[in-house]
Design a protein around this motif. Structure first.
Motif, PDB file in Angstrom:
ATOM      1  N   ILE A   1       0.862  -1.175   0.000  1.00  8.29           N
ATOM      2  CA  ILE A   1       0.000   0.000   0.000  1.00  8.29           C
ATOM      3  C   ILE A   1       0.901   1.229   0.000  1.00  8.29           C
ATOM      4  O   ILE A   1       1.717   1.415   0.903  1.00  8.29           O
ATOM      5  CB  ILE A   1      -0.938   0.010   1.221  1.00  8.29           C
ATOM      6  CG1 ILE A   1      -1.781  -1.265   1.243  1.00  8.29           C
ATOM      7  CG2 ILE A   1      -1.826   1.239   1.204  1.00  8.29           C
ATOM      8  CD1 ILE A   1      -2.702  -1.382   2.427  1.00  8.29           C
ATOM      9  N   THR A   2       0.778   2.041  -1.014  1.00  7.07           N
ATOM     10  CA  THR A   2       1.689   3.165  -1.209  1.00  7.07           C
ATOM     11  C   THR A   2       1.472   4.234  -0.140  1.00  7.07           C
ATOM     12  O   THR A   2       0.337   4.644   0.111  1.00  7.07           O
ATOM     13  CB  THR A   2       1.464   3.788  -2.598  1.00  7.07           C
ATOM     14  OG1 THR A   2       1.640   2.770  -3.589  1.00  7.07           O
ATOM     15  CG2 THR A   2       2.451   4.914  -2.857  1.00  7.07           C
ATOM     16  N   PRO A   3       2.544   4.694   0.489  1.00  7.50           N
ATOM     17  CA  PRO A   3       2.414   5.775   1.472  1.00  7.50           C
ATOM     18  C   PRO A   3       1.828   7.035   0.838  1.00  7.50           C
ATOM     19  O   PRO A   3       1.941   7.250  -0.373  1.00  7.50           O
ATOM     20  CB  PRO A   3       3.859   6.013   1.928  1.00  7.50           C
ATOM     21  CG  PRO A   3       4.572   4.740   1.612  1.00  7.50           C
ATOM     22  CD  PRO A   3       3.931   4.202   0.371  1.00  7.50           C
ATOM     23  N   VAL A   4       1.189   7.842   1.651  1.00 11.09           N
ATOM     24  CA  VAL A   4       0.570   9.073   1.166  1.00 11.09           C
ATOM     25  C   VAL A   4       1.051  10.243   2.023  1.00 11.09           C
ATOM     26  O   VAL A   4       1.592  10.058   3.112  1.00 11.09           O
ATOM     27  CB  VAL A   4      -0.970   9.005   1.229  1.00 11.09           C
ATOM     28  CG1 VAL A   4      -1.493   7.868   0.380  1.00 11.09           C
ATOM     29  CG2 VAL A   4      -1.445   8.859   2.674  1.00 11.09           C
ATOM     30  N   GLU A   5       0.852  11.424   1.515  1.00  7.56           N
ATOM     31  CA  GLU A   5       1.108  12.631   2.302  1.00  7.56           C
ATOM     32  C   GLU A   5      -0.215  13.038   2.935  1.00  7.56           C
ATOM     33  O   GLU A   5      -1.094  13.599   2.271  1.00  7.56           O
ATOM     34  CB  GLU A   5       1.648  13.746   1.416  1.00  7.56           C
ATOM     35  CG  GLU A   5       2.024  14.996   2.189  1.00  7.56           C
ATOM     36  CD  GLU A   5       2.620  16.079   1.303  1.00  7.56           C
ATOM     37  OE1 GLU A   5       2.748  17.227   1.790  1.00  7.56           O
ATOM     38  OE2 GLU A   5       2.952  15.776   0.144  1.00  7.56           O
ATOM     39  N   ARG A   6      -0.374  12.714   4.204  1.00  3.25           N
ATOM     40  CA  ARG A   6      -1.639  12.996   4.877  1.00  3.25           C
ATOM     41  C   ARG A   6      -1.830  14.490   5.040  1.00  3.25           C
ATOM     42  O   ARG A   6      -0.882  15.239   5.192  1.00  3.25           O
ATOM     43  CB  ARG A   6      -1.712  12.278   6.215  1.00  3.25           C
ATOM     44  CG  ARG A   6      -0.578  12.567   7.157  1.00  3.25           C
ATOM     45  CD  ARG A   6      -0.590  11.646   8.358  1.00  3.25           C
ATOM     46  NE  ARG A   6      -1.402  12.182   9.446  1.00  3.25           N
ATOM     47  CZ  ARG A   6      -1.491  11.616  10.636  1.00  3.25           C
ATOM     48  NH1 ARG A   6      -0.847  10.467  10.872  1.00  3.25           N
ATOM     49  NH2 ARG A   6      -2.223  12.151  11.593  1.00  3.25           N
ATOM     50  N   ARG A   7      -3.099  14.874   5.009  1.00  4.27           N
ATOM     51  CA  ARG A   7      -3.465  16.292   5.099  1.00  4.27           C
ATOM     52  C   ARG A   7      -4.281  16.522   6.355  1.00  4.27           C
ATOM     53  O   ARG A   7      -5.501  16.597   6.318  1.00  4.27           O
ATOM     54  CB  ARG A   7      -4.254  16.686   3.848  1.00  4.27           C
ATOM     55  CG  ARG A   7      -3.465  16.659   2.542  1.00  4.27           C
ATOM     56  CD  ARG A   7      -2.538  17.858   2.442  1.00  4.27           C
ATOM     57  NE  ARG A   7      -3.250  19.112   2.661  1.00  4.27           N
ATOM     58  CZ  ARG A   7      -3.940  19.763   1.696  1.00  4.27           C
ATOM     59  NH1 ARG A   7      -4.007  19.252   0.470  1.00  4.27           N
ATOM     60  NH2 ARG A   7      -4.536  20.909   1.976  1.00  4.27           N
ATOM     61  N   ASP A   8      -3.585  16.659   7.472  1.00  2.61           N
ATOM     62  CA  ASP A   8      -4.298  16.885   8.728  1.00  2.61           C
ATOM     63  C   ASP A   8      -5.023  18.225   8.746  1.00  2.61           C
ATOM     64  O   ASP A   8      -5.956  18.422   9.537  1.00  2.61           O
ATOM     65  CB  ASP A   8      -3.327  16.798   9.907  1.00  2.61           C
ATOM     66  CG  ASP A   8      -2.848  15.374  10.158  1.00  2.61           C
ATOM     67  OD1 ASP A   8      -3.645  14.439   9.949  1.00  2.61           O
ATOM     68  OD2 ASP A   8      -1.682  15.195  10.553  1.00  2.61           O
ATOM     69  N   ASP A   9      -4.607  19.150   7.878  1.00  2.00           N
ATOM     70  CA  ASP A   9      -5.282  20.439   7.826  1.00  2.00           C
ATOM     71  C   ASP A   9      -6.701  20.328   7.277  1.00  2.00           C
ATOM     72  O   ASP A   9      -7.516  21.247   7.446  1.00  2.00           O
ATOM     73  CB  ASP A   9      -4.482  21.424   6.961  1.00  2.00           C
ATOM     74  CG  ASP A   9      -4.274  20.919   5.547  1.00  2.00           C
ATOM     75  OD1 ASP A   9      -3.743  19.795   5.386  1.00  2.00           O
ATOM     76  OD2 ASP A   9      -4.662  21.631   4.596  1.00  2.00           O
ATOM     77  N   LEU A  10      -7.011  19.176   6.641  1.00  5.21           N
ATOM     78  CA  LEU A  10      -8.356  18.973   6.097  1.00  5.21           C
ATOM     79  C   LEU A  10      -9.284  18.281   7.090  1.00  5.21           C
ATOM     80  O   LEU A  10     -10.477  18.128   6.812  1.00  5.21           O
ATOM     81  CB  LEU A  10      -8.285  18.132   4.813  1.00  5.21           C
ATOM     82  CG  LEU A  10      -7.473  18.729   3.659  1.00  5.21           C
ATOM     83  CD1 LEU A  10      -7.454  17.756   2.487  1.00  5.21           C
ATOM     84  CD2 LEU A  10      -8.052  20.066   3.238  1.00  5.21           C
ATOM     85  N   ARG A  11      -8.742  17.856   8.231  1.00  3.71           N
ATOM     86  CA  ARG A  11      -9.525  17.088   9.201  1.00  3.71           C
ATOM     87  C   ARG A  11     -10.729  17.893   9.680  1.00  3.71           C
ATOM     88  O   ARG A  11     -10.618  19.083   9.986  1.00  3.71           O
ATOM     89  CB  ARG A  11      -8.656  16.713  10.393  1.00  3.71           C
ATOM     90  CG  ARG A  11      -9.201  15.600  11.253  1.00  3.71           C
ATOM     91  CD  ARG A  11      -8.936  14.247  10.635  1.00  3.71           C
ATOM     92  NE  ARG A  11      -7.521  14.012  10.407  1.00  3.71           N
ATOM     93  CZ  ARG A  11      -7.054  13.206   9.473  1.00  3.71           C
ATOM     94  NH1 ARG A  11      -7.891  12.560   8.671  1.00  3.71           N
ATOM     95  NH2 ARG A  11      -5.752  13.038   9.318  1.00  3.71           N
ATOM     96  N   GLU A  12     -11.899  17.242   9.732  1.00  4.84           N
ATOM     97  CA  GLU A  12     -13.133  17.898  10.169  1.00  4.84           C
ATOM     98  C   GLU A  12     -13.593  17.271  11.479  1.00  4.84           C
ATOM     99  O   GLU A  12     -13.859  16.069  11.544  1.00  4.84           O
ATOM    100  CB  GLU A  12     -14.216  17.751   9.098  1.00  4.84           C
ATOM    101  CG  GLU A  12     -13.856  18.423   7.773  1.00  4.84           C
ATOM    102  CD  GLU A  12     -14.948  18.298   6.736  1.00  4.84           C
ATOM    103  OE1 GLU A  12     -16.110  18.016   7.123  1.00  4.84           O
ATOM    104  OE2 GLU A  12     -14.657  18.479   5.538  1.00  4.84           O
ATOM    105  N   ASP A  13     -13.685  18.089  12.509  1.00  8.16           N
ATOM    106  CA  ASP A  13     -14.120  17.598  13.810  1.00  8.16           C
ATOM    107  C   ASP A  13     -15.501  16.963  13.711  1.00  8.16           C
ATOM    108  O   ASP A  13     -16.421  17.517  13.098  1.00  8.16           O
ATOM    109  CB  ASP A  13     -14.168  18.743  14.822  1.00  8.16           C
ATOM    110  CG  ASP A  13     -12.785  19.230  15.212  1.00  8.16           C
ATOM    111  OD1 ASP A  13     -11.818  18.480  15.003  1.00  8.16           O
ATOM    112  OD2 ASP A  13     -12.682  20.370  15.715  1.00  8.16           O
TER     113      ASP A  13
END
Length: 462
Positions: free
Chosen positions: A271-283
């Motif tokens: 499974i290819t690693p990704v660049e996670r986008r924690d700035d998009l996280r929605e509470d």
């Protein structure tokens, strides 16, 4: 670098990946894992980076197969579209009738039994080149001995080959005819194909057979019943040079129940690693992502979410499938439309996972934990039923919460706790990358390469 260590850690050989079909949006994790394996081999240097020949066997049209290749290439899932080939694309000759290799394999004396129905295959100009026996209502259709009929350029039937086994093997012989005495590593991704090539006794060939699905039926315990298909396949397993399971738990269950006559090994699917986008996280955003199939038990995830009753929380259900209408009816009955969105298909699941505070899976069973690992890669904690196979292998290391399978109340309790405990949720999210790392391409390739090196160093099992 010696020939045996060319292409990184992989032995020098011709590489073939066999797949029953590869169609965008079909077959869930099977399609994803099969394409990932081909990309993995390409990155390891197979065919100078072009990758293995990816051979498919579904009798669709050449135009449909071209669309599939284009889709996979556009989405970065196929390294070299020309390496993805289909039997039936190549079975028709440009001038009409069957291709020369198929005509050469035809036995003029082959004739079907009376009353057998046939599906006639035609090329883009409407000219017949082959006819397939139709075995309605029989899950063992692929094992039929009824001949596949072969047409010449005039449209006449000139004979046949013995069933689908004869057809598939004729094509494989054609594909490998130019390889000379080079070693051939075949990665057979399909159990049906595995049954048909289990006696392929070419001394050049080593067959590595990955498994993608659970081998059990309800109640999915280690001693649960199995289908006739699985029983028959397991009786053939010792003919493959290695049988590859995606998790240790499933491998161990199989060995404990059936013995170790076959060479059972574990290779996690890449499974290819990704660049996670924690700035998009929605509470407060809870996500269910996957096929809407009965076994996924999405209705239980809905009831658990409503039982958790966390103020401000909302649930998005992403995916399509046979259960869509049933799920929509349930939402209407529960008057849950303001808090739960049946969002449909997404071609950007990564963005959905980046937005999620929590991912929930209420499936009755799994074969490989791709969805769980992908959620962790995007930093989304996972709350899941503890069911076979794969989910426990991942989440017992961290990154999520396991609850007893089918316990909707426990699922709701866990969801409430994770959503309302910011510190715990952050800790689970922080654990996720290290847990998912066990499934990264480098780890998977090292395991796969070791299996292949061992297989080519030994005599064929057939």
């Amino acid at each position: 670098m010696s020939p045996d260590t060319a292409a990184g850690e992989l032995p020098d050989a011709e590489y073939l990946v066999l797949s029953s079909r590869l169609i965008p949006g079909r077959d869930g994790g099977y399609t994803i894992a099969s394409l990932a394996r081909a990309r993995q081999l390409a990155r390891a240097g197979v065919a100078d980076g072009c990758g293995p020949q990816l051979l498919t066997f579904d009798p669709g049209t050449a135009a449909a197969h071209a669309e599939h290749r284009a889709f996979f290439a556009e989405h970065g899932e196929l390294t070299d579209p020309s390496r993805m080939r289909n039997l039936f694309d190549e079975a028709a000759a440009p001038g009409g009738g069957a291709a020369a290799w198929l005509l050469a394999a035809a036995d003029a004396a082959a004739a079907p039994e009376p009353g057998i129905e046939y599906r006639v295959l035609e090329d883009a100009d409407g000219r017949p080149f082959a006819a397939l026996p139709v075995i309605p209502g029989n899950p063992d259709w692929h094992l039929t001995a009824q001949p596949v009929l072969i047409h010449d350029a005039s449209g006449e039937v000139v004979g046949g080959v013995r069933g689908f086994r004869g057809l598939y093997c004729a094509w494989l012989d054609h594909v490998t005819a130019s390889f000379g005495d080079r070693r051939i590593v075949v990665i057979c991704e399909s159990r049906q194909l595995g049954e048909l090539v289990a006696d392929w006794s070419d001394p050049r060939v080593r067959i590595i057979h990955p498994i993608h699905t659970i081998h059990l039926e309800a109640p999915f315990t280690p001693d649960a019943p199995m289908s006739v298909f699985w029983k028959r396949w397991l009786a053939l397993a010792d003919r493959f040079d290695a049988v590859v399971w995606p998790t240790e738990t499933q491998r161990d269950d199989v060995v404990a129940r059936f013995g170790d006559a076959a060479r059972h090994v574990v290779v996690p699917n890449p499974i290819t690693p990704v660049e996670r986008r924690d700035d998009l996280r929605e509470d407060g955003l809870v996500v269910v992502l996957g096929r809407l199939a009965p076994a996924k038990r999405v209705d239980q995830a809905i009831r658990a979410f409503l039982a958790a009753d966390v103020p401000g929380a909302r649930l998005e259900i992403w995916g399509e499938g046979a259960e869509h209408e049933k799920i929509q009816t349930l939402l209407d009955e529960l008057d849950a439309g303001e808090r739960i969105l049946l969002a449909g298909y997404t071609d950007d699941p990564g963005r959905v996972l980046d937005r999620a505070s929590v991912v929930v899976t209420s499936t009755a069973f799994e074969g490989q934990p791709l969805g769980v690992v992908e959620a962790l890669l995007h930093g989304a904690p996972v709350i899941a039923y503890d069911v076979r196979y794969g989910i426990r292998d991942v989440l017992q290391q961290g990154g999520g919460v396991l609850v007893p399978g089918g316990d909707v109340e426990a699922l709701g309790d866990a969801l409430r706790r994770v959503l309302t405990d910011d510190e715990w949720r952050a800790r689970l999210s922080a654990e996720a990358p290290a847990v998912a790392a066990a499934w990264n391409p480098e780890h998977s390739l090292a395991a796969l390469a070791a299996v292949i090196r061992d297989a080519v160093s030994r005599p064929s099992r057939r």
